[in-house]
Design a protein around this motif. Sequence first.
Motif, mmCIF file in Angstrom:
data_model
loop_
_atom_site.group_PDB
_atom_site.id
_atom_site.type_symbol
_atom_site.label_atom_id
_atom_site.label_comp_id
_atom_site.label_asym_id
_atom_site.label_seq_id
_atom_site.Cartn_x
_atom_site.Cartn_y
_atom_site.Cartn_z
ATOM 1 N N ALA A 321 25.928 46.529 36.538
ATOM 2 C CA ALA A 321 27.315 46.070 36.622
ATOM 3 C C ALA A 321 27.823 46.143 38.061
ATOM 4 O O ALA A 321 28.571 45.271 38.521
ATOM 5 C CB ALA A 321 28.201 46.913 35.706
ATOM 6 N N ASP A 322 27.403 47.194 38.786
ATOM 7 C CA ASP A 322 27.861 47.343 40.166
ATOM 8 C C ASP A 322 27.369 46.192 41.036
ATOM 9 O O ASP A 322 28.105 45.687 41.894
ATOM 10 C CB ASP A 322 27.368 48.670 40.740
ATOM 11 C CG ASP A 322 28.060 49.859 40.114
ATOM 12 O OD1 ASP A 322 29.135 49.664 39.516
ATOM 13 O OD2 ASP A 322 27.517 50.974 40.206
ATOM 14 N N GLN A 325 29.359 43.098 40.081
ATOM 15 C CA GLN A 325 30.735 43.245 40.539
ATOM 16 C C GLN A 325 30.831 43.016 42.042
ATOM 17 O O GLN A 325 31.755 42.373 42.527
ATOM 18 C CB GLN A 325 31.250 44.643 40.179
ATOM 19 C CG GLN A 325 32.717 44.870 40.495
ATOM 20 C CD GLN A 325 33.189 46.229 40.007
ATOM 21 O OE1 GLN A 325 32.548 46.859 39.165
ATOM 22 N NE2 GLN A 325 34.305 46.684 40.525
ATOM 23 N N ALA A 328 30.733 39.269 42.840
ATOM 24 C CA ALA A 328 31.771 38.410 42.272
ATOM 25 C C ALA A 328 32.697 37.783 43.314
ATOM 26 O O ALA A 328 32.937 36.568 43.264
ATOM 27 C CB ALA A 328 32.576 39.188 41.237
ATOM 28 N N LEU A 561 33.468 43.078 31.492
ATOM 29 C CA LEU A 561 34.637 42.678 32.273
ATOM 30 C C LEU A 561 35.776 43.684 32.180
ATOM 31 O O LEU A 561 36.463 43.957 33.172
ATOM 32 C CB LEU A 561 35.110 41.300 31.791
ATOM 33 C CG LEU A 561 36.169 40.604 32.636
ATOM 34 C CD1 LEU A 561 35.695 40.416 34.065
ATOM 35 C CD2 LEU A 561 36.538 39.259 32.013
ATOM 36 N N TRP A 564 34.998 46.481 34.593
ATOM 37 C CA TRP A 564 35.079 45.964 35.967
ATOM 38 C C TRP A 564 36.509 45.951 36.466
ATOM 39 O O TRP A 564 36.810 46.402 37.570
ATOM 40 C CB TRP A 564 34.583 44.521 35.990
ATOM 41 C CG TRP A 564 33.124 44.332 36.091
ATOM 42 C CD1 TRP A 564 32.122 45.201 35.773
ATOM 43 C CD2 TRP A 564 32.484 43.149 36.548
ATOM 44 N NE1 TRP A 564 30.904 44.630 35.973
ATOM 45 C CE2 TRP A 564 31.093 43.377 36.445
ATOM 46 C CE3 TRP A 564 32.936 41.920 37.003
ATOM 47 C CZ2 TRP A 564 30.167 42.405 36.810
ATOM 48 C CZ3 TRP A 564 32.018 40.956 37.361
ATOM 49 C CH2 TRP A 564 30.645 41.204 37.259
ATOM 50 N N ASP A 567 38.164 48.913 37.694
ATOM 51 C CA ASP A 567 37.649 49.431 38.959
ATOM 52 C C ASP A 567 37.959 48.522 40.154
ATOM 53 O O ASP A 567 37.968 48.989 41.296
ATOM 54 C CB ASP A 567 36.124 49.614 38.874
ATOM 55 C CG ASP A 567 35.724 50.611 37.796
ATOM 56 O OD1 ASP A 567 36.559 51.480 37.478
ATOM 57 O OD2 ASP A 567 34.598 50.513 37.278
ATOM 58 N N MET A 568 38.162 47.235 39.905
ATOM 59 C CA MET A 568 38.357 46.287 41.002
ATOM 60 C C MET A 568 39.777 46.374 41.551
ATOM 61 O O MET A 568 40.710 46.750 40.832
ATOM 62 C CB MET A 568 38.081 44.860 40.512
ATOM 63 C CG MET A 568 36.621 44.589 40.173
ATOM 64 S SD MET A 568 36.346 42.962 39.414
ATOM 65 C CE MET A 568 36.616 41.888 40.834
ATOM 66 N N TRP A 602 41.121 38.239 35.134
ATOM 67 C CA TRP A 602 39.981 37.525 35.713
ATOM 68 C C TRP A 602 40.415 36.158 36.233
ATOM 69 O O TRP A 602 39.962 35.708 37.283
ATOM 70 C CB TRP A 602 38.857 37.375 34.689
ATOM 71 C CG TRP A 602 37.677 36.665 35.292
ATOM 72 C CD1 TRP A 602 37.317 35.367 35.116
ATOM 73 C CD2 TRP A 602 36.753 37.222 36.229
ATOM 74 N NE1 TRP A 602 36.205 35.070 35.869
ATOM 75 C CE2 TRP A 602 35.841 36.191 36.562
ATOM 76 C CE3 TRP A 602 36.597 38.475 36.804
ATOM 77 C CZ2 TRP A 602 34.793 36.392 37.455
ATOM 78 C CZ3 TRP A 602 35.544 38.681 37.684
ATOM 79 C CH2 TRP A 602 34.662 37.640 38.008
ATOM 80 N N HIS A 605 41.836 36.667 39.561
ATOM 81 C CA HIS A 605 40.766 36.853 40.546
ATOM 82 C C HIS A 605 40.122 35.507 40.903
ATOM 83 O O HIS A 605 39.794 35.257 42.066
ATOM 84 C CB HIS A 605 39.709 37.813 40.006
ATOM 85 C CG HIS A 605 40.050 39.259 40.151
ATOM 86 N ND1 HIS A 605 40.047 39.909 41.372
ATOM 87 C CD2 HIS A 605 40.412 40.189 39.222
ATOM 88 C CE1 HIS A 605 40.382 41.180 41.197
ATOM 89 N NE2 HIS A 605 40.605 41.376 39.906
#
Length: 616
Positions: A321-322, A325, A328, A561, A564, A567-568, A602, A605
């Motif tokens: 996932a990291d 991410q 992205a 998601l 994520w 954390d984003m 999302w 983003h």
Amino acid sequence: MCGIAGFYGTGSPDDIRRMTETLRHRGPDDGDIFVDGALHLGHRRLSIVDLANGRQPMRDETTGVTIVYNGEIYNHPEIRQQLDTAGQHFVTSHCDTETVLRAFLEWGPDCFARFNGMFALAIYCPRRRMLWLARDRFGEKPLFYARNTHGFAFASEIAALSRWSHFDNSLDHANLQRFFGWGYLPGGRTLHPGCRSLLPGSWMRLDLATGAEEHVRYWEFELTPDNALTDRDEPRLVEELRDLLVRAVQRRLLSDVPLGVFLSGGLDSSSVLAAAARVLPPEHIDAFTIGFTEPSFDESGNARQVAEAFGVRHHVSMLTADRMQASAPGILARMSEPLGDASLIPTEQLAAFTRRHVTVALSGDGGDELFAGYDPLAALKPAALYRRLMPPPLHGLLRHGVGLLPCSDRNMSLEFKLKRVLRGLSYPKAMQLPLWMSPLEPAEIRRFFDRPLTAEEIYEDALALWEAHSGCDDLSQALLFFTRFYLPDDILVKADRASMMVSLESRAIFLDNEIVAFCQRLPNRFKFRNGTRKYLLRKALAGWLPQRILELPKKGFGIPLNRWLRDMPAPCPVLPDLNAAAVRRCEAAHRARKGDYRLFLWGLHALDGMRSGSAA
């Protein structure tokens, strides 16, 4: 596979060079421009077929008719034979660009309906002072255009179109809301005033002398079931479908560069590999898989089982996932339009991994739409019964209670599905499908936007489709919705942009003309039966695929998601009419697990990335 651009009107060769250069990732191998007065055409080439020839813009020396073309016509050898018999003289040995050009010279715009493949093109006729644009049946290849007082321009991507000096880069307020109401923009809309996407299965003609436009829809997906088919026909249909799959793969093996297969482990991609293994020696086939370290998202074990069953060369890349991410922001910045589908990220990662080995990949895109594979289809009958029996006040109480359930980070959790279904059931039936999948519902749009559209305005395309097919059953309505909107405006956009970011050509087996025609005449009971989706496809693949693969539920190409987004960094696009305070409250609620706003955040983003990319 290539990128095309052009304009007629105010501008200079520098404009077309900038537009064309912006498409270099679509065509890293070659590029050129053509200028005739105020008409400018540009092309970037990814060499796939007839590597030594096929340079574009391509011009017929006798008539001066000139083409810039992006795509692959899989039946071009047959068309070439017909044209040769008709007296067309070919210069190249097997270039499909020349086949398209000479088909147009012979048949005019009627040629587009003859093509079995994917394409977006522009053809200029200097004697008639006409410019034609055309796009394939499902819109696999993109084509945008803009018109204003300075002239007319077109390109494969909005990023290239925006390099035309007179492009209006402002945002369309209404379409911005539609984006959040759908997760993508339906019906040829874009976020920029005066800019549209040419509809799939259509062509347009621009009279350069008068400025008059003509638009023609030469093909559109419809369901035309042959109700004479009964269960006694099932064995024959199974054999016919198997034959069609193999023939579709054979057509798409047309390539002068290395070719492989995307293999997710799901039914569609596995069926593509199974058909390919009947055309090529399995040891000569390369299959490519992305795996996920999160178990609820990972299908790499299924893919490995399929690859081993056929003995193909299997390439696997495991993603954390990291890592996804971290990738992205860069991927979103390369999208010149927003897409609310977060599976864009692993799709790009799969394409990039595949491109290290081959230049062309076969995909299973379209299988869910044509054979009824999506989860919401299983909810149609229960939803209809619920609508008849549940009083609105009790529905409101139930929806409120389910809304209090804690948000799960698992892929397609039961809690997520319940909330989605109940949200759609809060609105008229004609709107429920886009609402089951959208980032925001109309009530939320009223909260986030200062000048909100009505629900009828947001979903006018879905309402028009529903009304035009009012005599259809719910399943047929749903299949039309997924095939007319979700497939061309989400799935194929994702597939094209993700693959072309890394200069990889993706070829969709299920969108072969013959397979599509087969599915159009197939009654729904052969697609969805007693809760089994893709009924006939599963029957056709019995004996080809391991039984365990045939029985797997659909998983999808999801990512974690929810986690994520906690954390984003918070998205902070500067957008017209958007209530910034409401966005901050939503973002805080999501981080605190007090609300599930993953698709809305999302989408923000995605807009952030689009704006940062266009400013670069």
